[in-house]
Design a protein around this motif. Structure first.
Motif, PDB file in Angstrom:
ATOM      1  N   ILE A  11       4.065  23.523 -14.005  1.00 28.30           N
ATOM      2  CA  ILE A  11       3.164  22.536 -13.421  1.00 28.30           C
ATOM      3  C   ILE A  11       3.427  21.184 -14.073  1.00 28.30           C
ATOM      4  CG2 ILE A  11       1.418  24.295 -12.955  1.00 28.30           C
ATOM      5  CD1 ILE A  11      -0.281  22.962 -15.195  1.00 28.30           C
ATOM      6  N   GLY A  12       2.938  20.140 -13.419  1.00 32.83           N
ATOM      7  CA  GLY A  12       3.081  18.799 -13.971  1.00 32.83           C
ATOM      8  C   GLY A  12       1.892  18.433 -14.845  1.00 32.83           C
ATOM      9  N   SER A  13       1.866  17.190 -15.275  1.00 33.85           N
ATOM     10  CA  SER A  13       0.782  16.706 -16.127  1.00 33.85           C
ATOM     11  C   SER A  13       0.198  15.434 -15.522  1.00 33.85           C
ATOM     12  CB  SER A  13       1.303  16.401 -17.537  1.00 33.85           C
ATOM     13  OG  SER A  13       2.070  15.203 -17.521  1.00 33.85           O
ATOM     14  N   PRO A  14      -1.021  15.084 -15.904  1.00 30.86           N
ATOM     15  CA  PRO A  14      -1.584  13.824 -15.429  1.00 30.86           C
ATOM     16  C   PRO A  14      -0.684  12.619 -15.724  1.00 30.86           C
ATOM     17  CG  PRO A  14      -3.311  15.159 -16.396  1.00 30.86           C
ATOM     18  CD  PRO A  14      -2.016  15.872 -16.676  1.00 30.86           C
ATOM     19  N   THR A  15       0.075  12.693 -16.799  1.00 33.02           N
ATOM     20  CA  THR A  15       0.986  11.594 -17.128  1.00 33.02           C
ATOM     21  C   THR A  15       2.027  11.385 -16.035  1.00 33.02           C
ATOM     22  OG1 THR A  15       0.674  12.039 -19.482  1.00 33.02           O
ATOM     23  CG2 THR A  15       2.586  10.722 -18.884  1.00 33.02           C
ATOM     24  N   ASP A  16       2.484  12.463 -15.410  1.00 34.71           N
ATOM     25  CA  ASP A  16       3.458  12.325 -14.325  1.00 34.71           C
ATOM     26  C   ASP A  16       2.895  11.490 -13.185  1.00 34.71           C
ATOM     27  OD1 ASP A  16       5.557  13.986 -15.445  1.00 34.71           O
ATOM     28  OD2 ASP A  16       4.263  15.699 -15.028  1.00 34.71           O
TER      29      ASP A  16
ATOM     30  N   GLN B 120       4.759   3.925   1.733  1.00 33.93           N
ATOM     31  CA  GLN B 120       5.431   5.159   1.322  1.00 33.93           C
ATOM     32  C   GLN B 120       4.486   6.074   0.547  1.00 33.93           C
ATOM     33  OE1 GLN B 120       8.612   5.567   2.516  1.00 33.93           O
ATOM     34  NE2 GLN B 120       8.047   3.611   3.467  1.00 33.93           N
ATOM     35  N   ILE B 121       4.759   7.373   0.617  1.00 34.30           N
ATOM     36  CA  ILE B 121       3.995   8.367  -0.141  1.00 34.30           C
ATOM     37  C   ILE B 121       4.987   9.203  -0.946  1.00 34.30           C
ATOM     38  CG2 ILE B 121       2.412  10.320  -0.021  1.00 34.30           C
ATOM     39  CD1 ILE B 121       1.358   9.132   2.620  1.00 34.30           C
ATOM     40  N   LEU B 122       4.886   9.130  -2.253  1.00 35.72           N
ATOM     41  CA  LEU B 122       5.815   9.814  -3.152  1.00 35.72           C
ATOM     42  C   LEU B 122       5.227  11.137  -3.611  1.00 35.72           C
ATOM     43  CD1 LEU B 122       7.016   6.843  -5.410  1.00 35.72           C
ATOM     44  CD2 LEU B 122       7.930   7.610  -3.210  1.00 35.72           C
ATOM     45  N   ALA B 123       5.934  12.219  -3.361  1.00 32.25           N
ATOM     46  CA  ALA B 123       5.497  13.535  -3.845  1.00 32.25           C
ATOM     47  C   ALA B 123       5.880  13.682  -5.308  1.00 32.25           C
ATOM     48  CB  ALA B 123       6.129  14.642  -3.015  1.00 32.25           C
ATOM     49  N   VAL B 124       4.899  14.011  -6.138  1.00 35.02           N
ATOM     50  CA  VAL B 124       5.132  14.270  -7.558  1.00 35.02           C
ATOM     51  C   VAL B 124       4.681  15.705  -7.781  1.00 35.02           C
ATOM     52  CG1 VAL B 124       4.640  13.520  -9.927  1.00 35.02           C
ATOM     53  CG2 VAL B 124       4.739  11.833  -8.073  1.00 35.02           C
ATOM     54  N   ASP B 125       5.577  16.641  -7.516  1.00 38.73           N
ATOM     55  CA  ASP B 125       5.165  18.049  -7.385  1.00 38.73           C
ATOM     56  C   ASP B 125       6.199  19.037  -7.903  1.00 38.73           C
ATOM     57  OD1 ASP B 125       7.152  17.796  -5.505  1.00 38.73           O
ATOM     58  OD2 ASP B 125       6.003  18.660  -3.852  1.00 38.73           O
ATOM     59  N   GLY B 126       7.162  18.543  -8.692  1.00 42.37           N
ATOM     60  CA  GLY B 126       8.164  19.457  -9.228  1.00 42.37           C
ATOM     61  C   GLY B 126       9.046  20.095  -8.162  1.00 42.37           C
ATOM     62  N   GLY B 127       9.061  19.519  -6.967  1.00 37.30           N
ATOM     63  CA  GLY B 127       9.874  20.060  -5.896  1.00 37.30           C
ATOM     64  C   GLY B 127       9.199  21.114  -5.056  1.00 37.30           C
ATOM     65  N   ARG B 128       7.909  21.335  -5.275  1.00 36.22           N
ATOM     66  CA  ARG B 128       7.241  22.421  -4.555  1.00 36.22           C
ATOM     67  C   ARG B 128       7.211  22.185  -3.050  1.00 36.22           C
ATOM     68  NH1 ARG B 128       1.186  23.830  -4.178  1.00 36.22           N
ATOM     69  NH2 ARG B 128       1.246  25.940  -3.350  1.00 36.22           N
ATOM     70  N   SER B 129       6.958  20.954  -2.621  1.00 38.41           N
ATOM     71  CA  SER B 129       6.846  20.698  -1.197  1.00 38.41           C
ATOM     72  C   SER B 129       8.193  20.691  -0.487  1.00 38.41           C
ATOM     73  CB  SER B 129       6.133  19.354  -0.946  1.00 38.41           C
ATOM     74  OG  SER B 129       6.874  18.286  -1.512  1.00 38.41           O
TER      75      SER B 129
ATOM     76  N   VAL C  44       0.858  -1.190   0.000  1.00 34.90           N
ATOM     77  CA  VAL C  44       0.000   0.000   0.000  1.00 34.90           C
ATOM     78  C   VAL C  44       0.891   1.237   0.000  1.00 34.90           C
ATOM     79  CG1 VAL C  44      -1.896   1.219   1.111  1.00 34.90           C
ATOM     80  CG2 VAL C  44      -1.689  -1.271   1.381  1.00 34.90           C
ATOM     81  N   ASN C  45       0.732   2.071  -1.009  1.00 32.41           N
ATOM     82  CA  ASN C  45       1.523   3.288  -1.150  1.00 32.41           C
ATOM     83  C   ASN C  45       0.633   4.441  -1.584  1.00 32.41           C
ATOM     84  OD1 ASN C  45       4.436   2.330  -0.762  1.00 32.41           O
ATOM     85  ND2 ASN C  45       3.705   0.898  -2.327  1.00 32.41           N
ATOM     86  N   GLY C  46       1.204   5.635  -1.572  1.00 26.16           N
ATOM     87  CA  GLY C  46       0.471   6.816  -2.006  1.00 26.16           C
ATOM     88  C   GLY C  46       1.285   7.663  -2.961  1.00 26.16           C
ATOM     89  N   VAL C  47       0.586   8.458  -3.727  1.00 29.31           N
ATOM     90  CA  VAL C  47       1.191   9.467  -4.595  1.00 29.31           C
ATOM     91  C   VAL C  47       0.607  10.810  -4.194  1.00 29.31           C
ATOM     92  CG1 VAL C  47       1.492  10.301  -6.964  1.00 29.31           C
ATOM     93  CG2 VAL C  47       1.474   7.833  -6.496  1.00 29.31           C
ATOM     94  N   SER C  48       1.468  11.781  -3.924  1.00 28.59           N
ATOM     95  CA  SER C  48       1.006  13.119  -3.537  1.00 28.59           C
ATOM     96  C   SER C  48       1.296  14.104  -4.666  1.00 28.59           C
ATOM     97  CB  SER C  48       1.715  13.585  -2.258  1.00 28.59           C
ATOM     98  OG  SER C  48       1.052  13.103  -1.119  1.00 28.59           O
ATOM     99  N   PRO C  49       0.283  14.457  -5.446  1.00 25.65           N
ATOM    100  CA  PRO C  49       0.506  15.429  -6.522  1.00 25.65           C
ATOM    101  C   PRO C  49       0.667  16.846  -5.974  1.00 25.65           C
ATOM    102  CG  PRO C  49      -1.449  14.061  -6.923  1.00 25.65           C
ATOM    103  CD  PRO C  49      -1.052  13.884  -5.497  1.00 25.65           C
ATOM    104  N   GLY C  50       1.421  17.638  -6.710  1.00 22.51           N
ATOM    105  CA  GLY C  50       1.408  19.075  -6.523  1.00 22.51           C
ATOM    106  C   GLY C  50       0.456  19.670  -7.552  1.00 22.51           C
ATOM    107  N   ALA C  51       0.879  20.762  -8.182  1.00 26.13           N
ATOM    108  CA  ALA C  51       0.054  21.390  -9.226  1.00 26.13           C
ATOM    109  C   ALA C  51       0.133  20.544 -10.492  1.00 26.13           C
ATOM    110  CB  ALA C  51       0.533  22.805  -9.491  1.00 26.13           C
ATOM    111  N   ILE C  52      -0.962  19.899 -10.834  1.00 23.85           N
ATOM    112  CA  ILE C  52      -1.000  19.029 -12.018  1.00 23.85           C
ATOM    113  C   ILE C  52      -2.014  19.564 -13.016  1.00 23.85           C
ATOM    114  CG2 ILE C  52      -1.448  16.685 -12.848  1.00 23.85           C
ATOM    115  CD1 ILE C  52       1.116  16.885 -11.253  1.00 23.85           C
ATOM    116  N   ASP C  53      -3.277  19.397 -12.719  1.00 24.46           N
ATOM    117  CA  ASP C  53      -4.365  19.947 -13.538  1.00 24.46           C
ATOM    118  C   ASP C  53      -5.054  21.032 -12.722  1.00 24.46           C
ATOM    119  OD1 ASP C  53      -4.549  18.941 -16.052  1.00 24.46           O
ATOM    120  OD2 ASP C  53      -5.988  17.363 -15.591  1.00 24.46           O
ATOM    121  N   TRP C  54      -5.091  22.261 -13.231  1.00 22.50           N
ATOM    122  CA  TRP C  54      -5.816  23.290 -12.503  1.00 22.50           C
ATOM    123  C   TRP C  54      -7.293  22.926 -12.441  1.00 22.50           C
ATOM    124  CZ3 TRP C  54      -2.457  25.930 -10.029  1.00 22.50           C
ATOM    125  CH2 TRP C  54      -1.262  26.357 -10.619  1.00 22.50           C
ATOM    126  N   PRO C  55      -7.982  23.230 -11.346  1.00 21.47           N
ATOM    127  CA  PRO C  55      -9.431  22.988 -11.290  1.00 21.47           C
ATOM    128  C   PRO C  55     -10.142  23.710 -12.425  1.00 21.47           C
ATOM    129  CG  PRO C  55      -8.590  23.549  -9.111  1.00 21.47           C
ATOM    130  CD  PRO C  55      -7.465  23.788 -10.080  1.00 21.47           C
TER     131      PRO C  55
END
Length: 248
Positions: A213-218, A236-245, A180-191
């Protein structure tokens, strides 16, 4: 791949945006994808049709409001009746909108906690026996703001913080059979509803180390990695956020 050996993967909130890209990516990796949706029936059916045109009988849809009592169990029962197995679960479905302190009501609490935490918990619990049998995996789509809250979004951030905790708790509960793992997006798709005006978007990009910003593909590629290529990663929870966090 023999149809009997084809992994079956459920992606919640799979009709549009990030969820749809996750579904396309896992389908391209050889999985049979089950596309969950709540309201976006036309989008879900169109995506399933497109995937089935690429590979016959490789995508199905299931509708449910996962915050309703009994709905998660019904989804799992439907999948097992159709396919006889469930190899992975991607908890992606989410509600997202501001709830400034002083204007929080019970309806927002029920919706945001229900979609971001209650649904994933009860769906994971219902899926656990099948996932154990297949030595499968769960991937939860969390958010970098689970650990670093965003102003005016306290209920959403609390719900995602709960999902982060649930990710680690489920890794403990379901190991060693299920990762069980997680993915933590940053700015990917604007609302799509204009929650972030242009100046706020620019500020977010300026605060992101990669300057974009990232893309849904990331996100989709990271989910694919955690399901198919990470046999010794769990909890584990992996941040996929371009380094923002890294410096919020």
């Amino acid at each position: 791949m023999n149809q009997q050996d084809t992994p079956v993967i459920l992606i919640t909130g799979a009709a549009r945006r990030v969820g749809a890209e996750i579904a396309r990516t896992l389908h391209a990796a050889g999985a049979h994808v089950v596309l969950h949706y709540r309201q976006s029936a036309a989008d879900a059916e169109a995506l399933a049709a497109a995937l089935n045109a690429q590979r016959r009988d490789s995508a199905t849809t299931v509708r449910a409001d996962l915050k309703e009592d009994g709905a998660p169990e019904g989804v799992v029962d439907t999948i097992l009746a159709r396919h006889g197995r469930l190899d992975a679960l991607v908890n992606n479905a989410s509600s997202f909108y501001p709830t400034p302190l002083g204007r929080i009501d019970a309806a927002a609490w029920t919706d945001l906690i229900g979609s971001n935490l209650k649904g994933p918990l009860f769906l994971s619990q219902a899926a656990a026996p099948a996932l154990r049998e297949c030595r499968g995996a769960i991937v939860n789509i969390v958010d970098i703001h689970a650990e670093r809250p965003m102003k005016n979004y306290p209920v959403y951030c609390v719900a995602k913080a709960g999902l982060a905790g649930l990710t680690r708790a489920l890794a403990l509960e379901l190991g060693p059979e299920v990762r069980v793992n997680g993915v933590s997006p940053g700015a990917i798709d604007w609302p799509e509803d204009g929650q972030f005006p242009a100046d706020e978007r620019d500020a977010i990009v300026r605060h992101t180390l990669l300057g974009r910003i990232g893309s849904p593909t990331d996100i989709a590629r990271t989910v694919r990695f955690l399901i198919f290529d990470a046999p010794y990663i769990t909890g584990q929870i992996l941040a996929v956020d371009g380094g923002r966090s890294a410096h919020l």
